[in-house]
Each structure stands twice: as C-alpha cells, then as structure tokens.
Write a protein that holds these residues in place. Structure first.
Motif, PDB file in Angstrom:
ATOM      1  N   TYR A  15       0.828  -1.207   0.000  1.00  0.00           N
ATOM      2  CA  TYR A  15       0.000   0.000   0.000  1.00  0.00           C
ATOM      3  C   TYR A  15       0.862   1.257   0.000  1.00  0.00           C
ATOM      4  O   TYR A  15       0.568   2.222  -0.703  1.00  0.00           O
ATOM      5  CB  TYR A  15      -0.933   0.009   1.217  1.00  0.00           C
ATOM      6  N   LYS A  16       1.929   1.256   0.774  1.00  0.00           N
ATOM      7  CA  LYS A  16       2.782   2.434   0.887  1.00  0.00           C
ATOM      8  C   LYS A  16       3.459   2.761  -0.442  1.00  0.00           C
ATOM      9  O   LYS A  16       3.556   3.921  -0.817  1.00  0.00           O
ATOM     10  CB  LYS A  16       3.833   2.200   1.975  1.00  0.00           C
ATOM     11  N   PHE A  17       3.916   1.724  -1.149  1.00  0.00           N
ATOM     12  CA  PHE A  17       4.632   1.934  -2.403  1.00  0.00           C
ATOM     13  C   PHE A  17       3.801   1.461  -3.594  1.00  0.00           C
ATOM     14  O   PHE A  17       4.338   0.949  -4.564  1.00  0.00           O
ATOM     15  CB  PHE A  17       5.969   1.188  -2.365  1.00  0.00           C
ATOM     16  N   ARG A  18       2.493   1.650  -3.542  1.00  0.00           N
ATOM     17  CA  ARG A  18       1.612   1.103  -4.560  1.00  0.00           C
ATOM     18  C   ARG A  18       1.890   1.675  -5.951  1.00  0.00           C
ATOM     19  O   ARG A  18       1.820   0.954  -6.935  1.00  0.00           O
ATOM     20  CB  ARG A  18       0.157   1.301  -4.168  1.00  0.00           C
ATOM     21  N   LYS A  19       2.237   2.948  -6.050  1.00  0.00           N
ATOM     22  CA  LYS A  19       2.503   3.532  -7.367  1.00  0.00           C
ATOM     23  C   LYS A  19       3.728   2.884  -8.007  1.00  0.00           C
ATOM     24  O   LYS A  19       3.713   2.539  -9.191  1.00  0.00           O
ATOM     25  CB  LYS A  19       2.721   5.038  -7.243  1.00  0.00           C
ATOM     26  N   VAL A  21       5.056  -0.059  -7.228  1.00  0.00           N
ATOM     27  CA  VAL A  21       4.794  -1.482  -7.475  1.00  0.00           C
ATOM     28  C   VAL A  21       3.969  -1.645  -8.743  1.00  0.00           C
ATOM     29  O   VAL A  21       4.253  -2.528  -9.572  1.00  0.00           O
ATOM     30  CB  VAL A  21       4.087  -2.127  -6.262  1.00  0.00           C
ATOM     31  N   ILE A  22       2.987  -0.797  -8.931  1.00  0.00           N
ATOM     32  CA  ILE A  22       2.166  -0.863 -10.144  1.00  0.00           C
ATOM     33  C   ILE A  22       3.026  -0.602 -11.370  1.00  0.00           C
ATOM     34  O   ILE A  22       2.911  -1.283 -12.394  1.00  0.00           O
ATOM     35  CB  ILE A  22       0.982   0.121 -10.058  1.00  0.00           C
ATOM     36  N   VAL A  24       6.289  -1.100 -11.726  1.00  0.00           N
ATOM     37  CA  VAL A  24       7.182  -2.240 -11.953  1.00  0.00           C
ATOM     38  C   VAL A  24       6.414  -3.398 -12.585  1.00  0.00           C
ATOM     39  O   VAL A  24       6.905  -4.032 -13.533  1.00  0.00           O
ATOM     40  CB  VAL A  24       7.862  -2.667 -10.633  1.00  0.00           C
ATOM     41  N   VAL A  25       5.222  -3.674 -12.097  1.00  0.00           N
ATOM     42  CA  VAL A  25       4.413  -4.761 -12.669  1.00  0.00           C
ATOM     43  C   VAL A  25       4.062  -4.457 -14.121  1.00  0.00           C
ATOM     44  O   VAL A  25       4.137  -5.343 -14.986  1.00  0.00           O
ATOM     45  CB  VAL A  25       3.142  -4.992 -11.817  1.00  0.00           C
ATOM     46  N   LEU A  26       3.717  -3.204 -14.415  1.00  0.00           N
ATOM     47  CA  LEU A  26       3.403  -2.842 -15.797  1.00  0.00           C
ATOM     48  C   LEU A  26       4.627  -2.978 -16.706  1.00  0.00           C
ATOM     49  O   LEU A  26       4.522  -3.450 -17.840  1.00  0.00           O
ATOM     50  CB  LEU A  26       2.851  -1.420 -15.857  1.00  0.00           C
ATOM     51  N   LEU A  27       5.788  -2.571 -16.207  1.00  0.00           N
ATOM     52  CA  LEU A  27       6.998  -2.683 -17.025  1.00  0.00           C
ATOM     53  C   LEU A  27       7.372  -4.140 -17.292  1.00  0.00           C
ATOM     54  O   LEU A  27       7.729  -4.508 -18.410  1.00  0.00           O
ATOM     55  CB  LEU A  27       8.151  -1.955 -16.345  1.00  0.00           C
ATOM     56  N   LEU A  28       7.279  -4.961 -16.257  1.00  0.00           N
ATOM     57  CA  LEU A  28       7.607  -6.377 -16.447  1.00  0.00           C
ATOM     58  C   LEU A  28       6.579  -7.085 -17.330  1.00  0.00           C
ATOM     59  O   LEU A  28       6.928  -7.971 -18.114  1.00  0.00           O
ATOM     60  CB  LEU A  28       7.743  -7.075 -15.106  1.00  0.00           C
ATOM     61  N   SER A  29       5.328  -6.687 -17.221  1.00  0.00           N
ATOM     62  CA  SER A  29       4.324  -7.282 -18.111  1.00  0.00           C
ATOM     63  C   SER A  29       4.531  -6.818 -19.546  1.00  0.00           C
ATOM     64  O   SER A  29       4.242  -7.555 -20.491  1.00  0.00           O
ATOM     65  CB  SER A  29       2.919  -6.958 -17.630  1.00  0.00           C
ATOM     66  N   SER A  30       5.051  -5.591 -19.728  1.00  0.00           N
ATOM     67  CA  SER A  30       5.342  -5.142 -21.089  1.00  0.00           C
ATOM     68  C   SER A  30       6.490  -5.938 -21.692  1.00  0.00           C
ATOM     69  O   SER A  30       6.550  -6.106 -22.916  1.00  0.00           O
ATOM     70  CB  SER A  30       5.638  -3.641 -21.110  1.00  0.00           C
ATOM     71  N   SER A  72      12.682  -1.007 -14.155  1.00  0.00           N
ATOM     72  CA  SER A  72      12.089  -1.718 -13.016  1.00  0.00           C
ATOM     73  C   SER A  72      13.078  -1.827 -11.864  1.00  0.00           C
ATOM     74  O   SER A  72      12.723  -1.590 -10.704  1.00  0.00           O
ATOM     75  CB  SER A  72      11.631  -3.108 -13.432  1.00  0.00           C
ATOM     76  N   VAL A  73      14.319  -2.175 -12.181  1.00  0.00           N
ATOM     77  CA  VAL A  73      15.346  -2.281 -11.139  1.00  0.00           C
ATOM     78  C   VAL A  73      15.586  -0.923 -10.497  1.00  0.00           C
ATOM     79  O   VAL A  73      15.694  -0.809  -9.267  1.00  0.00           O
ATOM     80  CB  VAL A  73      16.651  -2.868 -11.729  1.00  0.00           C
ATOM     81  N   PHE A  74      15.634   0.127 -11.301  1.00  0.00           N
ATOM     82  CA  PHE A  74      15.817   1.475 -10.766  1.00  0.00           C
ATOM     83  C   PHE A  74      14.686   1.853  -9.812  1.00  0.00           C
ATOM     84  O   PHE A  74      14.929   2.397  -8.735  1.00  0.00           O
ATOM     85  CB  PHE A  74      15.900   2.488 -11.911  1.00  0.00           C
ATOM     86  N   LEU A  75      13.454   1.562 -10.192  1.00  0.00           N
ATOM     87  CA  LEU A  75      12.316   1.898  -9.336  1.00  0.00           C
ATOM     88  C   LEU A  75      12.329   1.104  -8.044  1.00  0.00           C
ATOM     89  O   LEU A  75      12.000   1.625  -6.974  1.00  0.00           O
ATOM     90  CB  LEU A  75      11.008   1.676 -10.091  1.00  0.00           C
ATOM     91  N   VAL A  76      12.699  -0.165  -8.118  1.00  0.00           N
ATOM     92  CA  VAL A  76      12.757  -0.981  -6.902  1.00  0.00           C
ATOM     93  C   VAL A  76      13.857  -0.481  -5.979  1.00  0.00           C
ATOM     94  O   VAL A  76      13.669  -0.379  -4.760  1.00  0.00           O
ATOM     95  CB  VAL A  76      12.958  -2.473  -7.263  1.00  0.00           C
TER      96      VAL A  76
END
Length: 141
Positions: A15-19, A21-22, A24-30, A72-76
């Motif tokens: 919840y805290k990092f939802r933006k 996480v979303i 990263v999930v979108l990038l990996l799904s792309s 994704s790695v940068f965002l994580v």
C-alpha cells in the motif's frame, strides 16, 4: 501469529509503495507482451517471406526488454532511498531549528535593550501580587 504479522507487513509495504509497485508490474508485463508481439511479427514475416526486417526487429525487441528491466530495477532500488530523503529532510529541519535559536537569541538581546521601563506602581504590583494561572487555582482546590 507470525503469518499474520508477515501478511500485515507485506500489505503495508504494497500500500505504501503502490505507485511504484504498479509501475514495476506494468513494465515487467510489457516485457512479456513484447515477447508475444515479437513472436507474432516473426511468424507474419516468415509467412510473407520478408526476413530482411528481422535484422531491425530483434535488436528493437531486446532494447525494449532491457530498458523495461533496467527501469524496473531502478524503481525498486529507489524504494529504499526514501529513508535517505527522510534523513536529509530531518537534517534540514534541525539546521533550521538551530538557525531559529540563533535568531531568537538575537531577538532576546534586542528586546532587552529596547524594553520599556516600568513605572514604580507597576514594579510594586509585580513584586507584591502573585499572578495565578487557571492551573494554579485548580491545584489549590
């Protein structure tokens, strides 16, 4: 009990990092989506016998994949930099507090110099009468 605590921690951080996480999930799904598109395009080009376009398509696919994974790695990794920002803001706040204390000391010395003198009546009133606050009156009861 441990499973509940673990679950609560996971949901709290999601919840805290939802933006992020979303994102990263979108990038990996792309990345997965680009692989699916690539296989369709290769199949189409082989059916039409236009294989000269594959020289452009393969590097483009890998460029998209590497860019998405790197982002994704940068965002994580940036998730853990939040604590550093909080430390920096705390340092700035303590610096501001120190500066404000210095300013208060300067103001107090200026006030002492510019204090108006009290009349004799006012001075006698201050020395003879004790001013009670509401809290003092409640304590006396």
């Amino acid at each position: 009990m441990f499973k509940q605590v673990k679950s609560a921690l996971i949901w709290y951080h999601l919840y805290k990092f939802r933006k992020t996480v979303i994102m990263v999930v979108l990038l990996l799904s792309s990345v997965l989506f680009s692989q699916w598109i690539y296989s369709d395009i290769v199949e189409y080009l082989t059916l039409r016998e236009k294989l000269e376009y594959l020289d452009i398509l393969l590097p483009l696919k890998w460029a998209v994949i590497f860019f998405n994974i790197a982002l994704s790695v940068f965002l994580v990794l940036r998730l853990f930099k939040v604590e550093d920002k909080e430390v920096q803001t705390h340092k700035k706040e303590t610096k501001k507090i120190a500066e404000s204390k210095e300013n208060k000391e300067k103001i107090e010395t200026i006030e002492e110099v510019s204090k108006p003198t009290l009349s004799k009546r006012e001075e006698s009133f201050l020395h003879t009468k004790k001013l009670n606050t509401h809290a003092d009156r409640l304590v006396k009861r």
